[in-house]
Structure formats: C-alpha cells, structure tokens
Design a protein around this motif. Sequence first.
Motif, mmCIF file in Angstrom:
data_model
loop_
_atom_site.group_PDB
_atom_site.id
_atom_site.type_symbol
_atom_site.label_atom_id
_atom_site.label_comp_id
_atom_site.label_asym_id
_atom_site.label_seq_id
_atom_site.Cartn_x
_atom_site.Cartn_y
_atom_site.Cartn_z
ATOM 1 N N UNK A 7 0.663 -1.216 -0.140
ATOM 2 C CA UNK A 7 0.190 -0.127 0.140
ATOM 3 C C UNK A 7 0.728 1.204 -0.032
ATOM 4 N N UNK A 8 2.038 1.207 0.577
ATOM 5 C CA UNK A 8 3.042 2.433 0.286
ATOM 6 C C UNK A 8 3.915 2.361 -0.879
ATOM 7 N N UNK A 9 4.288 1.191 -1.388
ATOM 8 C CA UNK A 9 5.174 1.233 -2.449
ATOM 9 C C UNK A 9 4.286 1.036 -4.019
ATOM 10 N N UNK A 10 3.076 0.771 -3.896
ATOM 11 C CA UNK A 10 2.606 0.567 -4.998
ATOM 12 C C UNK A 10 1.122 0.784 -4.796
ATOM 13 N N UNK A 11 0.582 2.229 -4.289
ATOM 14 C CA UNK A 11 -0.789 2.412 -3.931
ATOM 15 C C UNK A 11 -1.528 2.816 -4.994
ATOM 16 N N UNK A 12 -2.947 2.534 -4.940
ATOM 17 C CA UNK A 12 -3.739 2.962 -6.247
ATOM 18 C C UNK A 12 -4.356 4.375 -5.859
ATOM 19 N N UNK A 13 -4.232 4.826 -4.581
ATOM 20 C CA UNK A 13 -4.624 6.117 -4.237
ATOM 21 C C UNK A 13 -3.760 6.751 -3.143
ATOM 22 N N UNK A 91 -10.000 5.873 10.209
ATOM 23 C CA UNK A 91 -10.723 5.464 8.873
ATOM 24 C C UNK A 91 -10.243 4.506 8.082
ATOM 25 N N UNK A 92 -9.327 3.422 8.451
ATOM 26 C CA UNK A 92 -8.932 2.432 7.889
ATOM 27 C C UNK A 92 -7.692 2.665 6.753
ATOM 28 N N UNK A 93 -6.926 3.786 6.796
ATOM 29 C CA UNK A 93 -5.913 3.953 5.909
ATOM 30 C C UNK A 93 -5.095 2.940 6.152
ATOM 31 N N UNK A 94 -4.426 2.287 5.041
ATOM 32 C CA UNK A 94 -3.411 1.430 5.374
ATOM 33 C C UNK A 94 -1.803 1.767 5.694
ATOM 34 N N UNK A 95 -1.447 3.056 5.250
ATOM 35 C CA UNK A 95 -0.145 3.414 5.277
ATOM 36 C C UNK A 95 -0.270 4.592 5.633
ATOM 37 N N UNK A 96 0.737 5.451 6.424
ATOM 38 C CA UNK A 96 0.900 6.935 6.203
ATOM 39 C C UNK A 96 2.285 7.186 6.379
ATOM 40 N N UNK A 97 2.639 8.314 5.684
ATOM 41 C CA UNK A 97 3.959 8.875 5.978
ATOM 42 C C UNK A 97 3.994 10.134 6.440
ATOM 43 N N UNK A 133 10.898 12.410 8.185
ATOM 44 C CA UNK A 133 11.240 11.624 6.993
ATOM 45 C C UNK A 133 11.083 12.452 5.537
ATOM 46 N N UNK A 134 12.039 12.154 4.648
ATOM 47 C CA UNK A 134 11.647 12.547 3.411
ATOM 48 C C UNK A 134 10.884 12.072 2.604
ATOM 49 N N UNK A 135 10.539 10.756 2.961
ATOM 50 C CA UNK A 135 9.309 10.042 2.261
ATOM 51 C C UNK A 135 9.682 8.825 1.601
ATOM 52 N N UNK A 136 8.819 8.531 0.660
ATOM 53 C CA UNK A 136 9.024 7.431 -0.070
ATOM 54 C C UNK A 136 9.207 7.531 -1.798
ATOM 55 N N UNK A 144 5.322 8.524 -5.736
ATOM 56 C CA UNK A 144 6.273 9.445 -4.779
ATOM 57 C C UNK A 144 5.765 10.489 -3.590
ATOM 58 N N UNK A 145 5.765 9.530 -2.593
ATOM 59 C CA UNK A 145 5.417 10.344 -1.476
ATOM 60 C C UNK A 145 6.537 10.852 -0.471
ATOM 61 N N UNK A 146 7.133 11.870 -1.349
ATOM 62 C CA UNK A 146 8.303 12.515 -0.814
ATOM 63 C C UNK A 146 8.583 13.724 -1.399
#
Length: 694
Positions: A7-13, A91-97, A133-136, A144-146
Amino acid sequence: MSDLLESALNPKTVAIIGASENIHKIGGRPIFYMQKWGFKGTIYPINPSREEVQGLKSYPSLAALPEVPELVLIVVAGDKAVEAVEECAQRGVKSVVVIASGFGEVDEAGRATQQRMTDAARAKGMRIYGPNTHGLANFGTGAIAGFSTMFIECPPQDGPIAVLSQSGGMSAMVYGLLRQKGLGVRHVHATGNEADVTVSDMAWAIAHDPEVKLLLLYLENIANPEVLARTAEYARSRDLPIIAVKSGRSASGQKAATTHTGALANEDRTVDAFFKKHGIWRVRDPHAQALVAEAYLKGWRPAGNRLVVISNSGASCVMGADAAEDNGLQMATLAQSTQQAVAKSLPGFATTTNPIDITAALLSNSGLFSEVLPAVAQDPSADMFFINIPVAGAGYDVEAFARDTASFEKQTGKPVAVAAWQDSVADVFRRAGVATFENEGDAVGVLGQLAAHTRLMKEKSVVWHDLPSVQVPDGQHQYLSEAQSLALLSQHGVPVIQHILCRDEDEIRNAFATLGGPVAVKGCAAQIPHKTEYGLVTLNVRDADRAVQVFREQMQKMRAMKVDDPAVLVAAMAQGRHEFMIGARFDPVFGPVVMVGAGGKYVEALKDYAVILPPFSQEQVLAALNGLRMAPILEGIRGEPPVDVVALSAVTVAVGKIMFAAGSKIASLDLNPVMVGAQGEGAVVVDALIERSV
C-alpha cells in the motif's frame, strides 16, 4: 511483499494532508512528482483553503474524500500531525508517511508523543513511515510520497538499484551520486525515526522486487536485526548483493545519531560481525556505495582473487601491484604459454609477466591492446583484470583501446576495471560500457570488494544441532563465583584449569598435596567478581605452609568485607605460549555475541580481538584470528612454534554454544586468561567469570 507495504510502495490512491499549489513546498512536491513521473493511481490533495491544487480537485478533509486512500502523506506539523495519524487509523488507511519532525529525535516528550501516534496506528493495523522523513519514492510505479529536491536536480530514471535509508539526506545523496553516473534507480525510501516501519522491513519488501539487482542501505541503528538477517538470507538465495553504510562508528558519531533519527547506537564491532555473518558488505560512506554500483550491476562474481595488471607504464604496473596487495588480491601467475603469446606482440624490452607493461610503444602501435588482451583472456589463473592508463590522448587511438577492452570483457565474462584520470580518455571508456575509475586505488578496491563480497555471499550458514541444556545456578548475587563459573564451563566441554575449592586449612593442605606446586590461591565468592582489586589473588605459591598463610589472609579480608560464603580456590599454575581471552555477552539487539583475542592484563588497552555471532564454525574462528594484529605471532616467529589456534577455536565454539543455548540467562561471560600452548598442546581456561541476567 506484504499487503501493508504494498500500500505504500504501489498504492492505487494517495492523499496529501497539507497539499500545496507551490511545487517547491513540501506539500507541493509529491503532487508535482507523481503527475510528472507517471503515477497511474488517484491523487487526493487535502487543503481546506483551496478548491484546486496543481490542477486536481482539493478536499477540505480526509472525511470529505470519496474513498479511503491506501496511502496518506502527512505534511502538517506538531499536534496536527498526530491528530492526522489518529484520524487515518480510525478511517482504515493502510499506510501513512509522516514528514513532520520534532518527535523521538528531540527529547523525552517527543518520544512520548511519537509513541502515542504509533500506538494509535498499531491498534488499527496501520503502518507508519517516519516521522522525520523525506518520504518514499518508487520510480517503477511513479508513487512518490516524498519531497526531495534531488529528484529535480537529477531527474529520475527507473533502474535496478534500491536505496533504503533512515536519513532522508543520505537517501537523496546516494540517489544523486548514482544518477550522476547514469545509473537508474527504482526505489528511494527514507524511514526517518522508524516509529514503526524500519529499513529492515523495507529491505525485506524490496528484496522481493525481481527488477532490483542491487540493494543499498544507510543505517544509524539496526532496530530489528532478525528481519534484516532474514532479508540477507533471501537476497543471497537470489544473488542480490546488499551494501550498507552504518554510521555512528565512533562515540561522537553514535551521540550524533541519537539527535538525528532518535536511533540507539549499536556497538560497532558487533555490527561488523552481524554484516559479515549475513553476507552484507559494509562501506564507509555513500560515495563508496556509488563507486561500486556499476561493477555489481554487471553481474560479476569473481571465482577467486587473482588479478592481472596491464598498463602502458612500468610505474603504473608497480602501483597496480601495490593496490592489489592493499585490497587482499593476489597477482596471478600467468601460464608460460600466455607469456609467450604476449611476448609475440610486445617489444623485446617489455615485461610479459604479471604485471604486463606494454610500454610507451602503445603510442606508435595502437593495436597492442587488441593483441595483448586476447592473449591473456583465457589464462586459467586470471580471475579479474585491471588496466591502468596513466597517459593517453592525442596520437593514441583511445576509441580502439576502449572497443578492444569492451570486447575483451565480453569475451572473458570476468571483471575488468580501467583507471584513467584524464576525462577525455575516461569518457571514451565509459561510453564503451567499461567500468572506469579515476585512479588505481578506486579501480582495484572495487575489484577487491567484488572478490571478497562474492566469497562472503557464497559462505554457507552454520547450524548447531548439538546444543547443550545450560542451567545457570540460582543465587542472589549478580555473578557466579569463580568455582561455579568453571564448573558450568567444564560441564559443557570447555577445558578448565585443575582446581579445588577450600573452606578450611586441612582442605588447603590436601589441595596443595593433590595439585602439587606451584599453585594459585584465590578468594572465591560471588560477591567479589573482581578478586585482584581486593588483593585476593596470590600466584606461584610453592609450599603448603605458604598456601595456608595466604588462605588465612584472604579469609580475613573476605570476612571484613562481610562476604556471606567465603572460600578459597586453589588452582594449578597453567603453562602456555600465549594468553588469550574469550568473552561473550547477551546483546539486547543481536543476542549472543562472542569475542576472542589477545588476553592477559592488557586486554582493555590492546583491544586486539574479533567479534563473532553464533552459530559459527571452527574455521570461521580461525579466519577471525587471522585478522588480528597479533596474527603473525600465532604462526610462530624467531624459532617459536606455532600457537595451537585449533584448540583455541574449539574452546571458542564451545563457549558460543553455551551462550547460544543459554539465551538471555547469561548476561556476560569472561574467560581471561585462556592459556594456549604450542601446536598440539591444547588450551585451558585459567580464570572465568559468568554474569547472570537480571
């Protein structure tokens, strides 16, 4: 790859809380990057002050989104960041940065806030990346969550390298160095404070990406070594090299690390031992990671460490040979047929043995490369080749040299490194796809690393099947007495000095009669682990009357110290060639850790010891002993016989098994001295101290 990491490396949303229109603000960069570099999913900017952000519809809150995003990037700071994490979890989010800083890296209050945030996420099964963190960034998917500026300075190109780092700055630096070399990078992920997800967790996920051929790590601590060990085992099974920078090698560096990512520093020699055990190669800095990357990506796995050096300068030949020795490589002995074939192409004054000096004749005959290289290509003693070009340019057919070298590399399938300090020359070789370096130190250093790392990755893991059942005697004191310590060791196959525990004068006389002189007489009580400091050790006692006198003196001292169960241990005086020490401790991160090296009263000053992590073999102990400063002495010098290192290694393995089997029941173990005789004479533990875990 687990669903949660997916969910963090290949998220759809992806949602960005704190989204910005300005692409040079932290909240604007991720949106700009994802739109520019091919993210196929849906981006949800969250900014209550705007209806649109960078051409995308903006939402006032997470609750206002039409769906629950898989990944949320939290750009807001302080309490708002914590509140955002808690809302995402609910709310059920799978991953947060979490980009925000000011948490565990700052102070105790920050650590408490970080823990509150982490607890809220874990309660709902949500993963946290960061904070601080600088993110992913996954350039394979465009997720690109960075916000790293380096992605503007050095535009991305998908490729076979993954960069995983606790530090955002170091992840950006390694990425930039690789891109400047024209190498593609797929993953660039920074874990920051590692409140939840660690570099080890990320490495496990990324190692399963079949497109990744090289894994580069930057670590300030190793929080969950069991995951990294499992990752390394899997990586070895698919021939995926891992190269790590572990900062905090010095006391000052360790202190700095605690203020950077909130990391708890690991003892450096133990880190070295952990990496070595699991086939991870450690380098000093990101520059060293970038320097070797191209060579690893060529898939070179040298069969041995024998090097052939070729140059158009005799001095450069000598320098190449020196560099080989500096980097643990052997100069290959070329077959007579190879030397004859080389001689046919070179002037009579040229050197045809290794190193091969093709001389300045290269200026007038540019075909020498194409003639000499095939002659040495199939020599069975050559594992790798180094070509040193100190002078070329006008009048030299550098294009031909490069083509011939590239063809030679393809023909042999063996590593070929070139040193050329002239940019005009080096650029030609690089365009031809040849691994090219500025100097012989870098070039031969890379070849040496390849050879050693290949050997390390191929080393089979040791499994201990015959572990003892170790029972530590009960007691109210932190340490076992020396008699208890020696008994525990002896019970599990460790040779200990012959000794007798005495509590009265008759027992002292009987002990002396049994052991004969000379003997050591030592106070023995669990309350006094360090006997020498209290004058409770007397050596070379040569008659029974003197032994009784020492007994009286030592018993008087111990009674004055209110020792509850005083006794005296009488031991034979051991003979041996050298004094060694074997130590062990239970590390809270790495588990049992064993040390072996120079012993005696100077052990703390000399610090000449090796660290090994169980399980290990006698052969691995012998290899560790060969790396000590005192190694030349072990082989025997000035007419002395070799030391019985085989016996010492057997004792070390036995101690390792005791520690491994005891788990956390033994906090530490100190055997010093261990007297080791000449080859075949064995080894014996003279003094031992075992510490209980509390």
